[in-house]
Design an enzyme around this catalytic site. Structure first.
Site, PDB file in Angstrom:
ATOM      1  N   LYS A 173       0.868  -1.184   0.000  1.00  0.00           N
ATOM      2  CA  LYS A 173       0.000   0.000   0.000  1.00  0.00           C
ATOM      3  C   LYS A 173       0.902   1.231   0.000  1.00  0.00           C
ATOM      4  O   LYS A 173       1.559   1.561   0.974  1.00  0.00           O
ATOM      5  CB  LYS A 173      -0.885   0.019   1.255  1.00  0.00           C
ATOM      6  CG  LYS A 173      -1.759   1.251   1.332  1.00  0.00           C
ATOM      7  CD  LYS A 173      -1.723   1.792   2.728  1.00  0.00           C
ATOM      8  CE  LYS A 173      -1.965   3.237   2.947  1.00  0.00           C
ATOM      9  NZ  LYS A 173      -1.878   4.223   1.925  1.00  0.00           N
ATOM     10  N   GLU A 246      10.817   1.439   9.805  1.00  0.00           N
ATOM     11  CA  GLU A 246      11.806   2.487   9.484  1.00  0.00           C
ATOM     12  C   GLU A 246      11.102   3.817   9.678  1.00  0.00           C
ATOM     13  O   GLU A 246      10.282   4.220   8.856  1.00  0.00           O
ATOM     14  CB  GLU A 246      12.287   2.336   8.036  1.00  0.00           C
ATOM     15  CG  GLU A 246      13.023   1.043   7.747  1.00  0.00           C
ATOM     16  CD  GLU A 246      14.400   0.969   8.391  1.00  0.00           C
ATOM     17  OE1 GLU A 246      14.830   1.961   9.026  1.00  0.00           O
ATOM     18  OE2 GLU A 246      15.037  -0.081   8.281  1.00  0.00           O
ATOM     19  N   CYS A 280      14.462  10.655   5.336  1.00  0.00           N
ATOM     20  CA  CYS A 280      14.534  10.271   6.754  1.00  0.00           C
ATOM     21  C   CYS A 280      15.908  10.571   7.327  1.00  0.00           C
ATOM     22  O   CYS A 280      16.027  11.084   8.427  1.00  0.00           O
ATOM     23  CB  CYS A 280      14.182   8.807   6.906  1.00  0.00           C
ATOM     24  SG  CYS A 280      15.143   7.739   5.847  1.00  0.00           S
ATOM     25  N   GLU A 377      11.398  16.865  14.020  1.00  0.00           N
ATOM     26  CA  GLU A 377      11.833  16.623  12.633  1.00  0.00           C
ATOM     27  C   GLU A 377      11.070  17.558  11.702  1.00  0.00           C
ATOM     28  O   GLU A 377       9.861  17.412  11.534  1.00  0.00           O
ATOM     29  CB  GLU A 377      11.519  15.164  12.266  1.00  0.00           C
ATOM     30  CG  GLU A 377      11.928  14.797  10.872  1.00  0.00           C
ATOM     31  CD  GLU A 377      11.428  13.412  10.449  1.00  0.00           C
ATOM     32  OE1 GLU A 377      10.326  13.002  10.862  1.00  0.00           O
ATOM     33  OE2 GLU A 377      12.149  12.748   9.689  1.00  0.00           O
TER      34      GLU A 377
HETATM   35  P1  NAD Z   1       3.025   8.549   7.490  1.00  0.00           P
HETATM   36  O1  NAD Z   1       3.317   7.732   8.702  1.00  0.00           O
HETATM   37  O2  NAD Z   1       2.072   9.656   7.614  1.00  0.00           O
HETATM   38  O3  NAD Z   1       2.455   7.617   6.321  1.00  0.00           O
HETATM   39  C1  NAD Z   1       3.163   6.534   5.801  1.00  0.00           C
HETATM   40  C2  NAD Z   1       2.192   5.499   5.257  1.00  0.00           C
HETATM   41  O4  NAD Z   1       1.422   4.949   6.325  1.00  0.00           O
HETATM   42  C3  NAD Z   1       1.190   6.000   4.232  1.00  0.00           C
HETATM   43  O5  NAD Z   1       1.052   5.004   3.236  1.00  0.00           O
HETATM   44  C4  NAD Z   1      -0.086   6.139   5.041  1.00  0.00           C
HETATM   45  O6  NAD Z   1      -1.269   6.001   4.283  1.00  0.00           O
HETATM   46  C5  NAD Z   1       0.048   4.967   5.987  1.00  0.00           C
HETATM   47  N1  NAD Z   1      -0.698   5.093   7.248  1.00  0.00           N
HETATM   48  C6  NAD Z   1      -1.051   6.247   7.883  1.00  0.00           C
HETATM   49  N2  NAD Z   1      -1.649   5.936   9.057  1.00  0.00           N
HETATM   50  C7  NAD Z   1      -1.672   4.581   9.146  1.00  0.00           C
HETATM   51  C8  NAD Z   1      -2.118   3.664  10.144  1.00  0.00           C
HETATM   52  N3  NAD Z   1      -2.674   4.088  11.277  1.00  0.00           N
HETATM   53  N4  NAD Z   1      -1.939   2.340   9.940  1.00  0.00           N
HETATM   54  C9  NAD Z   1      -1.337   1.898   8.805  1.00  0.00           C
HETATM   55  N5  NAD Z   1      -0.907   2.709   7.820  1.00  0.00           N
HETATM   56  C10 NAD Z   1      -1.052   4.040   7.994  1.00  0.00           C
HETATM   57  O7  NAD Z   1       4.457   9.042   6.970  1.00  0.00           O
HETATM   58  P2  NAD Z   1       4.764  10.040   5.770  1.00  0.00           P
HETATM   59  O8  NAD Z   1       4.348  11.413   6.188  1.00  0.00           O
HETATM   60  O9  NAD Z   1       4.242   9.469   4.497  1.00  0.00           O
HETATM   61  O10 NAD Z   1       6.367   9.958   5.712  1.00  0.00           O
HETATM   62  C11 NAD Z   1       7.208  10.842   6.391  1.00  0.00           C
HETATM   63  C12 NAD Z   1       7.867  10.146   7.590  1.00  0.00           C
HETATM   64  O11 NAD Z   1       8.507   8.956   7.158  1.00  0.00           O
HETATM   65  C13 NAD Z   1       8.966  10.981   8.208  1.00  0.00           C
HETATM   66  O12 NAD Z   1       8.855  10.940   9.624  1.00  0.00           O
HETATM   67  C14 NAD Z   1      10.255  10.287   7.778  1.00  0.00           C
HETATM   68  O13 NAD Z   1      11.342  10.489   8.647  1.00  0.00           O
HETATM   69  C15 NAD Z   1       9.812   8.863   7.744  1.00  0.00           C
HETATM   70  N6  NAD Z   1      10.706   8.070   6.884  1.00  0.00           N
HETATM   71  C16 NAD Z   1      11.544   7.164   7.468  1.00  0.00           C
HETATM   72  C17 NAD Z   1      12.440   6.434   6.690  1.00  0.00           C
HETATM   73  C18 NAD Z   1      13.390   5.450   7.310  1.00  0.00           C
HETATM   74  O14 NAD Z   1      13.966   4.659   6.589  1.00  0.00           O
HETATM   75  N7  NAD Z   1      13.570   5.459   8.611  1.00  0.00           N
HETATM   76  C19 NAD Z   1      12.433   6.606   5.310  1.00  0.00           C
HETATM   77  C20 NAD Z   1      11.555   7.525   4.728  1.00  0.00           C
HETATM   78  C21 NAD Z   1      10.683   8.239   5.541  1.00  0.00           C
END
Ligand code: NAD
Length: 474
Positions: A173, A246, A280, A377
């Site tokens: 997804k 992650e 990230c 962040e």
């Molecule tokens: P997010 O957590 O808002 O969303 C990520 C995904 O999770 C989306 O597909 C979203 O639809 C889904 N989602 C949202 N709520 C959910 C739930 N309750 N249950 C299951 N799925 C759900 O993150 P974002 O805003 O898309 O990404 C930014 C964040 O990602 C930043 O904090 C960044 O640091 C982190 N990030 C981490 C890494 C790493 O490798 N550590 C890499 C890239 C991004």
């Protein structure tokens, strides 16, 4: 406007409604994705479970061949994928220090090839007169993959290829903000894979929640925010799903007094601002020794002012827009809070008037821990530069964070820098570099930046369970 389908059991699947995908450079929709729901997750999991038995027993060499073939399919469609990445994320085709859609698609291809060649050899831990004991690595079953919006194709490949390589089947997804490159990746892979091995369901949070809770899914690999990671962990507890999380980072970089600010400024700026800070492991808190503080700040501000910001499709653009309006609001809020607390803005500081979600590359001085821009962040093109005088004290400040993704030390003395780097509490530490990852080296967060690692043999093993085989000799 093109409407992209989901893919379940090797077939395109359409939901009863669609949602718009916005180009952040214009704020206008340019494509449509299917508004999938929990019922589509059920269908995708059923297809993945049905495909698992044959796929997990497919000879290793054949799975390896197919992973290379998927990389080849991505390569054959590189121009289309690059344009799609730029349209849905806003990142430039080329980008600052070469970090853009070309790198995203090229990186995805490279990662797929390297991961295809990884092996999971049987380990013999005893072979004597009593018994032979072997440790085997077995696939887990169905893997649910949930991805964010910042590197949609790259992260999809990071999840999907090792999962499949190890013999699992997958339901992915993508973020509702950037679903289209993932849909194209899954379509291309499905021209090569047996039906049901790789499925995609597009939609919002509800689809993610359905995946996290589904009893037919054995493992979740999630990249995204820490808050969502915690929610997934709770929802995944029902059947004790294995987890690779992650999550967010607020990486510190520490510049020692022996550094020449002019010599490192370009690399340092790229480590902080590539992809508009929306990576990230971007450097997000920069601690600079007081003896070179003003010079380092001036160099970074100079580069920020020279950086070409614009539509990622335009030739020469180095930084595009922030990917979405909500993230832009967070960046604006953190900038305003820093301003109220008396910080000195050396460049930028404002959203751009007109269409699109643009924010000027912003370097902020005279700021310290305890201000939101340092403690949280920002995930945008804004960098706090913090003055320090004592190395032990600054390491304690760098470690005083709930996050623990990456960290770096910048110095001419690499031996001293490496010793200091190892004192940072985070999953990866760099010397004279920050955020550079590669497919053969494990990468993951500690503390609230995540659980587990990706990449290389360590990453591949996360898609397996151990089975111990003991054969008695007598
Ligand atoms: P997010 O957590 O808002 O969303 C990520 C995904 O999770 C989306 O597909 C979203 O639809 C889904 N989602 C949202 N709520 C959910 C739930 N309750 N249950 C299951 N799925 C759900 O993150 P974002 O805003 O898309 O990404 C930014 C964040 O990602 C930043 O904090 C960044 O640091 C982190 N990030 C981490 C890494 C790493 O490798 N550590 C890499 C890239 C991004």
């Amino acid at each position: 406007m093109k409407s992209y389908s989901m893919m379940i059991a090797g077939q395109p699947v359409f939901a009863s409604s669609t949602f718009d995908v916005i180009n952040p450079a214009t704020g206008e929709p340019f494509g449509k994705a299917q508004a999938g729901n929990a019922e589509h997750v059920n269908q995708a999991v059923a297809a993945a479970r049905a495909a698992f038995s044959a796929w997990s027993r497919t000879p290793d060499a054949e799975r390896k061949r197919l992973m290379h073939a998927i990389a080849g399919a991505l390569e054959a469609n590189m121009p289309e994928l690059m344009e799609l990445v730029t349209k849905e994320t806003g990142k430039p085709m080329g980008g600052l220090n070469g970090v853009g859609s070309g790198m995203e698609v090229g990186g995805a291809i490279a990662w797929a090839h390297v991961t295809a060649d990884l092996e999971l050899p049987i380990e013999v831990i005893q072979d004597n007169d009593d018994a032979r004991i072997e440790v085997h690595r077995k696939p887990l079953g169905v893997v649910g993959s949930i991805t964010p919006w910042n590197w949609p194709l790259m992260i999809a490949v990071w999840h999907v290829i090792p999962a499949l390589r190890a013999g699992n089947t997958v339901v992915i997804k993508p973020s509702e903000l950037t679903p289209l490159t993932t849909v194209r990746f899954v379509e291309l892979a499905n021209t090569l894979l047996p039906p049901g091995v790789l499925n995609v369901v597009t939609g919002d949070t509800d689809v993610g929640v359905a995946i996290a809770k589904h009893p037919g899914i054995d493992k979740i690999v999630f990249t995204g925010s820490t808050a969502t990671g915690k929610n997934i962990m709770q929802n995944a507890a029902g059947n004790l799903k294995r987890l690779t999380l992650e999550l967010g980072g607020n990486d510190a970089g520490i510049v020692l007094p022996d550094v020449d600010p002019k010599a490192i400024a370009t690399k340092l700026f790229g480590a902080c601002f590539h992809n508009n800070g929306q990576t990230c492991a971007c450097l997000k808190r920069l601690y600079v020794h007081e003896s070179i503080y003003e010079e380092m700040c001036a160099e970074l501000a100079r580069i920020a002012k020279e950086t070409i910001v614009g539509d990622g499709l335009a030739e020469g653009t180095q930084l595009g827009p922030v990917q979405n309006k909500e993230q832009l609001e967070i960046v604006k809020e953190l900038a305003e809070d820093a301003r109220v607390h008396g910080a000195r803005f050396l460049s930028g500081g404002h959203a751009r008037a007109g269409k699109g979600y643009f924010f000027e590359p912003t370097v902020v001085a005279d700021i310290s821990d305890g201000i939101r821009l340092v403690d949280e962040e920002p995930f945008g093109p804004i960098l706090p530069v913090i003055k320090y005088s004592d190395i032990d004290e600054v390491i304690a400040r760098a470690n005083n964070s709930p996050n623990g993704l990456g960290g770096s030390i910048w110095s001419k003395d690499k031996v001293k820098a490496a010793k200091l780097a190892l004192r940072l509490e985070c999953g990866t530490v760099w010397v004279n570099e920050h955020g550079a990852i590669q497919p053969n080296a494990p990468f993951g967060g500690i503390k609230q930046s995540g659980i587990g690692v990706e990449f290389g043999r360590y990453g591949l093993e996360e898609y397996t369970s151990i089975q111990t085989l003991k054969i008695m000799k007598a």
